[in-house]
Write an enzyme that holds these catalytic residues in place. Structure first.
Site, short mmCIF file in Angstrom:
data_model
loop_
_atom_site.label_atom_id
_atom_site.label_comp_id
_atom_site.label_asym_id
_atom_site.label_seq_id
_atom_site.Cartn_x
_atom_site.Cartn_y
_atom_site.Cartn_z
N CYS A 70 -16.40 -3.27 -5.05
CA CYS A 70 -15.79 -4.58 -5.05
C CYS A 70 -16.41 -5.37 -3.91
O CYS A 70 -17.32 -4.89 -3.25
CB CYS A 70 -14.28 -4.49 -4.90
SG CYS A 70 -13.78 -3.88 -3.31
N ASP A 115 -7.49 -4.28 7.36
CA ASP A 115 -6.78 -5.31 6.60
C ASP A 115 -6.29 -6.47 7.47
O ASP A 115 -5.70 -7.42 6.95
CB ASP A 115 -5.57 -4.69 5.86
CG ASP A 115 -5.99 -3.97 4.59
OD1 ASP A 115 -7.17 -4.03 4.22
OD2 ASP A 115 -5.12 -3.33 3.96
N ASN A 156 0.81 -1.22 0.00
CA ASN A 156 0.00 0.00 0.00
C ASN A 156 0.84 1.27 0.00
O ASN A 156 0.30 2.37 -0.12
CB ASN A 156 -0.98 0.00 1.18
CG ASN A 156 -2.10 -0.99 0.96
OD1 ASN A 156 -2.24 -1.54 -0.14
ND2 ASN A 156 -2.88 -1.24 1.99
N ARG A 166 -1.93 -10.81 -5.53
CA ARG A 166 -1.92 -9.36 -5.67
C ARG A 166 -1.08 -8.71 -4.58
O ARG A 166 -0.55 -7.62 -4.78
CB ARG A 166 -3.34 -8.80 -5.53
CG ARG A 166 -4.21 -8.93 -6.74
CD ARG A 166 -5.53 -8.22 -6.48
NE ARG A 166 -5.27 -6.99 -5.77
CZ ARG A 166 -5.98 -6.53 -4.74
NH1 ARG A 166 -7.04 -7.18 -4.32
NH2 ARG A 166 -5.66 -5.41 -4.14
C1 UD1 Z 1 -6.58 1.76 1.46
C2 UD1 Z 1 -5.83 0.48 1.27
C3 UD1 Z 1 -6.64 -0.68 1.81
C4 UD1 Z 1 -7.06 -0.41 3.25
C5 UD1 Z 1 -7.75 0.92 3.36
C6 UD1 Z 1 -8.11 1.33 4.80
C7 UD1 Z 1 -4.54 0.78 -0.79
C8 UD1 Z 1 -4.38 0.35 -2.20
N1 UD1 Z 1 -5.59 0.24 -0.13
O1 UD1 Z 1 -7.73 1.69 0.65
O2 UD1 Z 1 -5.86 -1.86 1.74
O3 UD1 Z 1 -7.96 -1.42 3.63
O4 UD1 Z 1 -6.91 1.95 2.82
O5 UD1 Z 1 -6.96 1.40 5.57
O6 UD1 Z 1 -3.78 1.54 -0.24
N2 UD1 Z 1 -14.52 6.41 0.93
C9 UD1 Z 1 -15.52 7.25 0.49
N3 UD1 Z 1 -15.22 8.19 -0.43
C10 UD1 Z 1 -13.96 8.33 -0.95
C11 UD1 Z 1 -12.95 7.47 -0.49
C12 UD1 Z 1 -13.25 6.52 0.45
O7 UD1 Z 1 -16.66 7.15 0.92
O8 UD1 Z 1 -13.76 9.20 -1.81
C13 UD1 Z 1 -14.83 5.34 1.90
C14 UD1 Z 1 -14.62 3.97 1.28
O9 UD1 Z 1 -15.72 3.54 0.52
C15 UD1 Z 1 -14.37 3.13 2.50
C16 UD1 Z 1 -13.64 4.07 3.43
O10 UD1 Z 1 -13.92 5.40 2.96
O11 UD1 Z 1 -15.58 2.74 3.08
C17 UD1 Z 1 -12.15 3.87 3.51
O12 UD1 Z 1 -11.57 4.02 2.26
P1 UD1 Z 1 -10.07 4.52 2.05
O13 UD1 Z 1 -9.42 4.88 3.35
O14 UD1 Z 1 -10.07 5.51 0.95
O15 UD1 Z 1 -9.37 3.20 1.59
P2 UD1 Z 1 -8.57 2.97 0.27
O16 UD1 Z 1 -7.62 4.11 0.07
O17 UD1 Z 1 -9.51 2.59 -0.81
#
Ligand code: UD1
Length: 418
Positions: free
Chosen positions: A117, A305, A23, A397
């Protein structure tokens, strides 16, 4: 498609050397889009997601070369393209983090809209809200998300939720913007701090990463650098739970213990002996554990995670454990797979109640996501009879040398083709 066959194993003994964080490295690679000189990234795990991100950078016109086994050299594009190809973007959700650096460097970007997903909707509204605040005209049409700006200008952005991806994407868009950008309620994950350090080494001016307010003063241009990816705390945590469940003593090497405080505390609560050294963590377990309660939270809280791995632990421990998932809305798909092995798990909304003490039996199960796949391997360590895990492309992955590292501590695991 390949499958993993895991047989009852343990007690586990030996050492596991932890790789660079998935990540983090994906974001560092995306950030290289901003650099006008060569970037050398060390401690790069050789993962499927990393290979996809490399293909994306090449498709944008950049040079990507493995210069040593875990070293990647990235050279700038002569003419940077701004549309990562659909075929690559739809293979990896994290490719959305190319949008910020593309906007920052060129003022435009266009890529396929990432879908939901298995674990949740995975919205990107906060990313887009941040870009818009910086002056980007953002449009979502025909399954694409695109942005255009004459120039980006800093602003104050408050995130409704401390999203890791949104904070990273906005930070990368802002480093070349005019003036000062402030991100309030920013994510504090260590991988994000690694990205901020990398950007600063390129010549950016990012302050406050690791706190909930990040201040970015725009600069004219960014050069190159050499940077070592921080260790993967989730990979480390996965092997720690494997040792706890199967019993034995395992030294997890090359970690940053500060990033694993929640995991260490929960393993101790479950009854393991955990000793923390400067860069190593030693886990000693009799295999007799107590079920525990967990609530996933943004860092420094318990990581989402690691939730599936602890579900495996509570399934075979004494008592009743609960897991409350607050980050993703649908991250209990693995409960059904554990049930196929004999675990007793009841899912109610955002919580899972796990009745411990189950004698697990090997079964045909499938990895529903990356961490769920690793968690099934952990459950299989104490199941009677072989467990066959399908859909292991999820595991590929994100876990570097997975079978090799597991075999190194005594796990009976083999990969079979279909
Ligand atoms: C990253 C990590 C993932 C980890 C997660 C939380 C990577 C590739 N993935 O995912 O492994 O599980 O952080 O630590 O680095 N959300 C919104 N709007 C947005 C963005 C996010 O509503 O614009 C929500 C998402 O749907 C989710 C939550 O916020 O429910 C957390 O998402 P986020 O912290 O953005 O996780 P990722 O960056 O996708």
């Amino acid at each position: 498609m390949d499958k993993l066959v895991v047989r009852k194993s343990g007690p586990l003994h030996g050492e596991v050397l932890i790789s660079g964080a998935k990540n983090s490295v994906l974001k560092l690679m995306a950030a290289s889009i901003l650099a006008e000189d060569v970037c050398v990234i060390e401690n790069v795990p050789n993962l499927q997601d990393v290979r996809v991100m490399a293909e994306i950078l090449v498709a944008l016109g950049m040079g990507v070369e493995w210069t040593k086994r875990n070293e990647m050299t990235i050279t700038p594009a002569k003419e940077l393209k701004t549309e990562p190809p659909y075929e690559l973007v739809q293979r990896m959700r994290a490719s959305i983090v190319t949008m910020g650096p593309l906007l920052g460097r060129t003022g435009q970007a266009r890529l396929a809209q990432p879908g939901g997903c298995a674990i949740g909707e995975r919205k990107i509204d906060l990313h887009l809200k941040g870009f818009a605040a910086l002056g980007v005209d953002v449009k979502q049409t025909h399954g694409c998300v695109e942005g255009y700006a004459e120039k980006l200008v800093g602003d104050t952005i408050y995130l409704d939720f401390p999203s890791v991806g949104a904070t990273e994407n906005i930070m990368m868009a802002a480093v070349l913007a005019e003036g000062v950008t402030t991100i309030e309620n920013a994510a504090k994950e260590p991988e994000l701090t690694d990205l901020a350090n990398f950007l600063n080494k390129l010549g950016a001016n990012v302050k406050g990463a690791g706190t909930d307010t990040i201040r970015i003063k725009g600069v004219e241009s960014l050069g190159g650098t050499r940077h070592m990816v921080l260790p993967d705390r989730i990979e480390a945590g996965t092997y720690m739970v494997a040792a706890a469940v199967a019993g034995g003593d395992v030294m997890v090497k090359n970690v940053m213990p500060n990033h694993l405080k929640a995991v260490v505390a929960k393993l101790q609560e479950a009854g393991c002996e955990v000793d923390v050294f400067d860069e190593d963590i030693h886990v000693k377990s009799s295999g007799q554990l107590n079920a525990i309660d967990i609530k996933t939270l943004p860092f420094p809280g318990f990581p989402t995670d690691m939730q599936a791995q602890f579900m495996a632990l509570s399934s075979v421990a004494e008592g009743v454990g609960t897991i409350t998932e607050t980050i993703f809305e649908n991250r209990f798909m693995h409960a059904t797979e554990f049930s196929l092995m004999g675990a007793q798990i009841k899912v109610e909304g955002h919580s899972a109640i796990i009745q411990g003490g189950s004698a697990l039996e090997g079964a045909n199960v499938k990895a529903t996501d990356l961490r769920a796949g690793a968690a099934l391997v952990i459950a299989a360590l104490v199941a009677d009879g072989p467990t066959t895990i399908h859909n292991i492309y999820h595991i590929d992955r994100g876990y570097d040398l997975f079978e090799e590292k597991l075999r190194g501590i005594g796990v009976n695991i083999e990969r079979v083709g279909s």
